[in-house]
Design a protein around this motif. Sequence first.
Motif, short mmCIF file in Angstrom:
data_model
loop_
_atom_site.label_atom_id
_atom_site.label_comp_id
_atom_site.label_asym_id
_atom_site.label_seq_id
_atom_site.Cartn_x
_atom_site.Cartn_y
_atom_site.Cartn_z
N PHE A 117 0.95 -1.03 -0.08
CA PHE A 117 0.09 0.14 -0.18
C PHE A 117 0.88 1.26 -0.05
CE2 PHE A 117 -1.77 3.72 2.35
CZ PHE A 117 -2.95 3.69 1.74
N TRP A 118 1.79 1.29 0.98
CA TRP A 118 2.59 2.60 1.07
C TRP A 118 3.74 2.71 -0.17
CZ3 TRP A 118 1.84 6.83 3.53
CH2 TRP A 118 0.98 6.82 4.60
N GLU A 119 3.99 1.59 -0.64
CA GLU A 119 4.79 1.77 -2.27
C GLU A 119 4.03 2.37 -2.83
OE1 GLU A 119 8.37 -2.03 -1.81
OE2 GLU A 119 6.32 -2.17 -2.54
N GLU A 120 2.95 1.80 -3.28
CA GLU A 120 2.22 2.59 -4.34
C GLU A 120 1.70 3.82 -3.91
OE1 GLU A 120 1.28 0.96 -7.16
OE2 GLU A 120 2.97 -0.49 -6.52
N ARG A 121 1.50 4.03 -2.48
CA ARG A 121 0.97 5.61 -2.49
C ARG A 121 2.06 6.47 -2.73
NH1 ARG A 121 -3.07 7.98 -0.25
NH2 ARG A 121 -2.85 10.24 0.88
N LEU A 122 3.28 6.31 -2.32
CA LEU A 122 4.44 6.92 -2.27
C LEU A 122 4.59 7.27 -3.95
CD1 LEU A 122 6.95 5.76 0.32
CD2 LEU A 122 5.60 8.05 0.33
N LYS A 123 4.47 6.20 -4.90
CA LYS A 123 4.67 6.15 -6.16
C LYS A 123 3.76 7.24 -6.79
CE LYS A 123 6.40 1.64 -7.28
NZ LYS A 123 6.08 0.19 -7.38
N LYS A 124 2.32 7.11 -6.16
CA LYS A 124 1.21 7.82 -6.64
C LYS A 124 1.72 9.48 -6.64
CE LYS A 124 -3.46 9.14 -5.32
NZ LYS A 124 -4.75 8.86 -4.53
N PHE A 125 2.58 9.92 -5.39
CA PHE A 125 2.67 11.27 -5.33
C PHE A 125 4.26 11.56 -5.90
CE2 PHE A 125 -0.67 10.34 -2.24
CZ PHE A 125 -1.42 11.35 -2.79
N ASN A 126 4.75 10.55 -6.74
CA ASN A 126 5.93 11.02 -7.18
C ASN A 126 7.04 11.30 -6.04
OD1 ASN A 126 5.29 10.75 -10.17
ND2 ASN A 126 4.25 12.64 -9.89
N ILE A 127 7.03 10.23 -5.09
CA ILE A 127 7.93 10.47 -3.97
C ILE A 127 9.08 9.33 -4.11
CG2 ILE A 127 8.61 10.46 -1.41
CD1 ILE A 127 5.56 11.57 -1.29
N ASP A 128 10.46 9.67 -4.32
CA ASP A 128 11.40 8.65 -4.50
C ASP A 128 11.75 7.96 -2.96
OD1 ASP A 128 11.65 9.15 -7.10
OD2 ASP A 128 13.32 10.48 -6.47
N PHE A 129 11.79 6.57 -3.24
CA PHE A 129 11.86 5.82 -1.83
C PHE A 129 12.95 4.60 -2.37
CE2 PHE A 129 8.15 3.88 -3.59
CZ PHE A 129 8.33 2.70 -3.73
N LYS A 130 13.70 4.44 -1.36
CA LYS A 130 14.69 3.13 -1.35
C LYS A 130 13.76 1.96 -1.11
CE LYS A 130 18.84 5.68 0.27
NZ LYS A 130 19.72 5.63 1.21
N PRO A 131 14.29 0.80 -1.82
CA PRO A 131 13.30 -0.40 -1.74
C PRO A 131 13.48 -0.96 -0.43
CG PRO A 131 15.07 -0.52 -3.59
CD PRO A 131 15.20 0.70 -2.78
N ALA A 132 12.69 -1.64 0.26
CA ALA A 132 12.58 -1.92 1.53
C ALA A 132 13.83 -2.74 1.88
CB ALA A 132 11.30 -3.07 1.86
N GLN A 133 14.27 -2.57 3.13
CA GLN A 133 15.47 -3.28 3.78
C GLN A 133 15.17 -3.91 5.24
OE1 GLN A 133 18.66 -0.29 3.59
NE2 GLN A 133 19.24 -1.27 1.71
N ASP A 134 15.59 -4.93 5.43
CA ASP A 134 15.23 -5.56 6.69
C ASP A 134 16.38 -4.87 7.54
OD1 ASP A 134 13.57 -7.29 6.25
OD2 ASP A 134 14.80 -9.05 5.59
N ARG A 135 15.89 -4.64 8.97
CA ARG A 135 16.99 -3.75 9.89
C ARG A 135 17.14 -4.70 11.09
NH1 ARG A 135 15.70 2.08 10.80
NH2 ARG A 135 16.91 2.08 8.58
N PHE A 136 16.38 -4.97 12.03
CA PHE A 136 16.31 -5.94 13.13
C PHE A 136 15.16 -6.74 12.81
CE2 PHE A 136 18.14 -2.23 15.58
CZ PHE A 136 19.51 -2.94 15.62
N ASP A 137 15.13 -7.92 13.50
CA ASP A 137 14.13 -9.14 13.16
C ASP A 137 12.83 -8.33 13.25
OD1 ASP A 137 16.10 -10.96 13.31
OD2 ASP A 137 15.62 -11.53 15.11
N GLY A 138 11.98 -8.66 12.21
CA GLY A 138 10.52 -8.20 12.08
C GLY A 138 10.35 -6.72 11.79
N GLU A 139 11.40 -6.22 11.22
CA GLU A 139 11.38 -4.72 10.80
C GLU A 139 11.83 -4.66 9.34
OE1 GLU A 139 13.07 -3.08 15.06
OE2 GLU A 139 13.85 -2.39 13.28
N ALA A 140 10.80 -4.16 8.37
CA ALA A 140 11.23 -4.14 6.90
C ALA A 140 10.86 -2.41 6.93
CB ALA A 140 10.16 -4.66 5.98
N VAL A 141 12.10 -1.80 6.26
CA VAL A 141 12.10 -0.36 6.34
C VAL A 141 12.14 0.37 4.76
CG1 VAL A 141 13.47 1.64 7.28
CG2 VAL A 141 13.43 -0.52 8.69
N ILE A 142 11.41 1.20 4.63
CA ILE A 142 11.89 2.33 3.31
C ILE A 142 12.07 3.65 3.82
CG2 ILE A 142 10.48 0.49 2.05
CD1 ILE A 142 8.09 2.61 1.97
#
Length: 316
Positions: free
Chosen positions: A93-118
């Motif tokens: 949902f949030w990847e599509e929302r940021l794209k909708k408003f032409n907001i550049d973002f980095k691909p999701a990355q894992d940080r600590f266990d159970g955390e995907a971050v963009i």
Amino acid sequence: MSQLITGIHHVTALAGEPQKNLDFYTGVLGLRMVKKTVNFDAPNVYHFYYGDEQGQPGSIMTFFPYEGIKKGRPGKGMLNITTFSVPANSLLFWEERLKKFNIDFKPAQDRFDGEAVIYFEDPDGLGLELVFNERDDRPGWTYGQIPMEHSIRGFYSVEIWQEGYERTAGLLQEVLDHKLIAEKGNRFRFAATDAPGNYVDILCRPDALRGLGGGGTVHHLAFSTANKESQLGVREKLASSGYNPTPVLDRQYFESIYFREPGGVLFEVATAEPGFAIDEPQDTLGQELKLPPQYESRRELIEKAVKPVNLNPSKF
């Protein structure tokens, strides 16, 4: 001594054009505008507060929007990234929302266990992240344009860059009731309460340039304490540990003390009381310009000095 600091209260940053800031945080991100007031030290400048439904500590992002402000530079000795908490199943949902408003973002990355971050940035270049996790049981808030199940729950963490982590860590652990929660590589995570909304990540970045204040940078990080009594307890601990906290300052919705931590970041300790509903009803928070009593007699002049803004998140 019992625990005096409970976690993060708010993060305050510097922005440029007020309407752009308002549209991004209420419209694109869907945070509630909790309070529209002015900078107590410069009443010709707005102070916007965004947060959850009630403006609870751990959810409050605030801005001083100065039109035409010179852009700052992230770097060492600054809080460079503010991370918001969203449900784990909201990534698409949030990847599509940021794209909708032409907001550049980095691909999701894992940080600590159970955390995907963009990672992405606001219109002024302020570093922001969304962390997708299953640990946050706080309720969401929406103006209607974002489904409740995908809405932001508040902060997750903040990220401070330093030459080394030890001196700032010493302050957090010895004076501000934090514990080391996790570490990975050059990232050290501390919290006074081990729950989303309270994590302070220190990154060792000796290679980074020193940060410069200005538009798109964080002005200060505020920690939360229950009330005036606990705040005075924190102030005593700071003073006896060689820090130089300010006198207690009345910010109407909370009381504050400020001091510099060893790496240069401006820290604040703010009371959870009395909150944002003391001068307007809970269901209409943030809709009218609220002034502290000392400026009420100058309302007409102040309203002419600040540029009118429109709260219309549903158009997003």
